[in-house]
Write a protein that holds these residues in place. Structure first.
Motif: not given
Length: 248
Positions: A164, A167-169, A180, A184, A193-194
């Protein structure tokens, strides 16, 4: 047991330790199934398939319990030069009381991180998309549903290897979470994904929080022209990770 085909594929494609570890994590999720029959026997105090607790059971037979998953991760990681150990302890993620469990701690550049591929594999089997809820966690993050003897393991105080983070989530507020989701939804072929911070209030219990996140995701996705698909997902209230998949 010959794991050279696995390690050779990783070495040929991985650009750094992070990529290599993710490849190991995904390989195990895709190729190993949890041996629920052996789990039933183990809970009754007996062992009927010893290979289920080994890397051989996981990588050759394709079936293992948590010990086998962890030993497989350790074996592959060490074979490509990454320091890794198997950790024994307890987990409460699928039980009302702590049960025996095994996972890993790997080391990159003198930093230590937890990884529990067993529980992420369970999510993969349900959603059909890779899960990273328990990849590269700190002690603080994983102790929400794991227990172990701290004196027997190196301190894990970093989260910079997290999927996370990389991938800057990570969502620190609702606006970031919605951003986000919108990003997506623009490519529904890619799983969602978060990871939500505690600053984001969610309804309780667990089922209501999951329902809320799925509805929010669909609400944001529906604003994209031509969007006409459904979504399934999984919310882990312990790791604060949300994983979803768009379905035609």
């Amino acid at each position: 047991m010959n794991i050279q085909p696995i390690t050779s594929a990783i070495r040929s494609k991985a650009t750094d330790e992070y990529t290599a570890l993710i490849m190991i994590y995904e390989y195990i999720q895709k190729n190993v199934k949890y041996d629920y029959k052996e789990l039933e026997h183990a809970l009754k105090g007996c062992v009927t398939r010893r290979d289920a607790y080994t890397a051989h059971g996981a990588l050759v037979d394709g079936y293992a319990v948590c010990q086998g998953f962890a030993e497989a991760f350790t074996l592959i990681a060490k074979s490509i030069g990454i320091e890794c150990i198997t950790v024994g302890g307890l987990s409460t993620i699928h039980s009302n009381k702590p049960v025996n469990h095994a996972w890993n701690i790997f080391t990159v550049k003198n930093k230590h991180y937890h990884a529990d591929v067993t529980w992420d594999t369970n999510i993969y089997k349900v959603l059909g998309s890779y899960s990273y809820n328990y990849f590269a966690l700190s002690d603080t993050e994983i102790m929400t549903d794991h227990e172990w003897d701290f004196t027997q393991t190196p301190p894990c105080t970093y989260s910079d290897m997290s999927y996370y983070v990389k991938n800057k989530l990570n969502a620190n507020n609702k606006d970031q979470l919605e951003a986000i989701f919108i990003k997506a939804a623009r490519d529904p072929s890619v799983p969602v994904h978060a990871k939500l911070s505690l600053n984001i209030d969610l309804p309780t219990p667990f089922e209501e929080a999951q329902k809320y996140l799925l509805q929010l995701l669909m609400k944001k996705a529906s604003k994209i022209p031509g969007f006409g698909i459904s979504v399934s997902g999984f919310w882990n209230e312990n790791t604060r990770c949300f994983t979803a998949r768009f379905e035609p």
